[in-house]
Scaffold this motif. Structure first.
Motif, PDB file in Angstrom:
ATOM      1  N   GLU A  41       0.854  -1.190   0.000  1.00 63.56           N
ATOM      2  CA  GLU A  41       0.000   0.000   0.000  1.00 63.56           C
ATOM      3  C   GLU A  41       0.891   1.241   0.000  1.00 63.56           C
ATOM      4  O   GLU A  41       1.557   1.540   0.982  1.00 63.56           O
ATOM      5  CB  GLU A  41      -0.887  -0.021   1.258  1.00 63.56           C
ATOM      6  N   TYR A  42       0.945   1.929  -1.136  1.00 67.24           N
ATOM      7  CA  TYR A  42       1.772   3.137  -1.259  1.00 67.24           C
ATOM      8  C   TYR A  42       1.160   4.247  -0.415  1.00 67.24           C
ATOM      9  O   TYR A  42      -0.040   4.497  -0.470  1.00 67.24           O
ATOM     10  CB  TYR A  42       1.836   3.570  -2.734  1.00 67.24           C
ATOM     11  N   ASP A  43       1.998   4.926   0.377  1.00 63.93           N
ATOM     12  CA  ASP A  43       1.546   6.032   1.216  1.00 63.93           C
ATOM     13  C   ASP A  43       2.291   7.294   0.804  1.00 63.93           C
ATOM     14  O   ASP A  43       3.473   7.447   1.112  1.00 63.93           O
ATOM     15  CB  ASP A  43       1.816   5.704   2.690  1.00 63.93           C
ATOM     16  N   PRO A  44       1.606   8.217   0.099  1.00 62.54           N
ATOM     17  CA  PRO A  44       2.282   9.427  -0.381  1.00 62.54           C
ATOM     18  C   PRO A  44       2.767  10.330   0.755  1.00 62.54           C
ATOM     19  O   PRO A  44       3.613  11.188   0.548  1.00 62.54           O
ATOM     20  CB  PRO A  44       1.225  10.125  -1.226  1.00 62.54           C
ATOM     21  N   THR A  45       2.263  10.112   1.973  1.00 62.17           N
ATOM     22  CA  THR A  45       2.674  10.955   3.102  1.00 62.17           C
ATOM     23  C   THR A  45       3.821  10.324   3.889  1.00 62.17           C
ATOM     24  O   THR A  45       4.245  10.869   4.898  1.00 62.17           O
ATOM     25  CB  THR A  45       1.483  11.193   4.060  1.00 62.17           C
ATOM     26  N   ALA A  46       4.315   9.182   3.450  1.00 62.11           N
ATOM     27  CA  ALA A  46       5.311   8.437   4.232  1.00 62.11           C
ATOM     28  C   ALA A  46       6.689   9.087   4.255  1.00 62.11           C
ATOM     29  O   ALA A  46       7.544   8.670   5.021  1.00 62.11           O
ATOM     30  CB  ALA A  46       5.436   7.013   3.692  1.00 62.11           C
ATOM     31  N   GLY A  47       6.933  10.100   3.437  1.00 62.28           N
ATOM     32  CA  GLY A  47       8.256  10.725   3.430  1.00 62.28           C
ATOM     33  C   GLY A  47       9.236   9.866   2.654  1.00 62.28           C
ATOM     34  O   GLY A  47       9.167   9.804   1.440  1.00 62.28           O
ATOM     35  N   GLN A  48      10.124   9.190   3.348  1.00 62.54           N
ATOM     36  CA  GLN A  48      11.115   8.336   2.693  1.00 62.54           C
ATOM     37  C   GLN A  48      10.419   7.113   2.108  1.00 62.54           C
ATOM     38  O   GLN A  48      10.298   6.073   2.755  1.00 62.54           O
ATOM     39  CB  GLN A  48      12.206   7.911   3.688  1.00 62.54           C
ATOM     40  N   THR A  49       9.945   7.250   0.872  1.00 69.40           N
ATOM     41  CA  THR A  49       9.136   6.219   0.224  1.00 69.40           C
ATOM     42  C   THR A  49       9.801   4.852   0.223  1.00 69.40           C
ATOM     43  O   THR A  49       9.165   3.849   0.510  1.00 69.40           O
ATOM     44  CB  THR A  49       8.816   6.646  -1.231  1.00 69.40           C
ATOM     45  N   GLY A  50      11.087   4.814  -0.092  1.00 71.37           N
ATOM     46  CA  GLY A  50      11.792   3.536  -0.167  1.00 71.37           C
ATOM     47  C   GLY A  50      11.873   2.829   1.165  1.00 71.37           C
ATOM     48  O   GLY A  50      11.664   1.616   1.267  1.00 71.37           O
ATOM     49  N   ASN A  51      12.167   3.583   2.240  1.00 70.43           N
ATOM     50  CA  ASN A  51      12.213   2.986   3.573  1.00 70.43           C
ATOM     51  C   ASN A  51      10.824   2.502   3.975  1.00 70.43           C
ATOM     52  O   ASN A  51      10.681   1.448   4.584  1.00 70.43           O
ATOM     53  CB  ASN A  51      12.746   3.991   4.600  1.00 70.43           C
ATOM     54  N   HIS A  52       9.803   3.264   3.615  1.00 76.66           N
ATOM     55  CA  HIS A  52       8.423   2.864   3.886  1.00 76.66           C
ATOM     56  C   HIS A  52       8.106   1.564   3.142  1.00 76.66           C
ATOM     57  O   HIS A  52       7.497   0.654   3.700  1.00 76.66           O
ATOM     58  CB  HIS A  52       7.453   3.979   3.476  1.00 76.66           C
ATOM     59  N   ALA A  53       8.529   1.478   1.887  1.00 74.16           N
ATOM     60  CA  ALA A  53       8.286   0.269   1.091  1.00 74.16           C
ATOM     61  C   ALA A  53       8.947  -0.936   1.742  1.00 74.16           C
ATOM     62  O   ALA A  53       8.335  -2.003   1.882  1.00 74.16           O
ATOM     63  CB  ALA A  53       8.802   0.457  -0.338  1.00 74.16           C
ATOM     64  N   ALA A  54      10.212  -0.787   2.154  1.00 70.87           N
ATOM     65  CA  ALA A  54      10.937  -1.891   2.780  1.00 70.87           C
ATOM     66  C   ALA A  54      10.215  -2.358   4.039  1.00 70.87           C
ATOM     67  O   ALA A  54      10.019  -3.561   4.254  1.00 70.87           O
ATOM     68  CB  ALA A  54      12.371  -1.472   3.104  1.00 70.87           C
ATOM     69  N   ALA A  55       9.784  -1.407   4.866  1.00 75.10           N
ATOM     70  CA  ALA A  55       9.073  -1.755   6.098  1.00 75.10           C
ATOM     71  C   ALA A  55       7.726  -2.410   5.778  1.00 75.10           C
ATOM     72  O   ALA A  55       7.335  -3.390   6.423  1.00 75.10           O
ATOM     73  CB  ALA A  55       8.865  -0.504   6.954  1.00 75.10           C
TER      74      ALA A  55
END
Length: 158
Positions: free
Chosen positions: A25-39
């Protein structure tokens, strides 16, 4: 293979490269998108790579580096035999690749550009790279990623 294929996935299929799709689930508010993706996918950030569009001496190029890492523009320029490098403005990156920021893939770009993969990828059993859409990643062997893009491997990190 997901029914929602992307230009990135189609390019890999056309090249006969084996890959697995990993969606989150992509979150545009997550900031560091790549780190969010990994988590989000429960993956070691050292195996999840972000795709960044740069300009080397004014010419577009693509670099693929670990999500938690920072680029050294000096090393990026050197990798491509240039004098200087800078980040490509997001709107230009979208126009050049045909992908939206947060979903830029080195595979299946509108215009093929010179690509460099961080040499750290070679130490991993596999790499996970954006497949051409926000929340859509592909897991594949680093050697296959290199073959699919014609990438050089280089020291790109700060």
């Amino acid at each position: 293979m997901s029914s929602k294929s992307t230009p990135g996935a189609a390019a890999l299929q056309k090249a006969g490269i084996a890959f697995d799709v990993v969606e989150y689930e992509y979150d545009p508010t997550a900031g560091q998108t790549g780190n969010h993706a990994a988590a989000s996918i429960g993956e070691n950030p050292e195996r999840v790579f972000k795709t960044l569009m740069v300009l080397v001496d004014g010419r577009p190029a693509c670099v693929v580096v670990p999500v938690a890492a920072s680029l050294s523009m000096k090393k990026v320029a050197a990798a491509f035999g240039g004098k200087s490098a800078e980040m490509m403005p997001p709107a230009s990156a979208e126009r050049s690749t045909g992908f939206r920021v947060g979903g830029i893939s080195p595979f299946g770009q509108r215009k093929r550009v010179r690509t460099a993969l961080a040499r750290e990828a070679l130490a991993q059993p596999y790499v996970i790279i954006n497949g051409g859409k926000r929340g859509y990643l592909v897991r594949l062997d680093a050697a296959d990623a290199i073959a699919a893009t014609g990438a050089l491997t280089a020291d790109l990190l700060a």
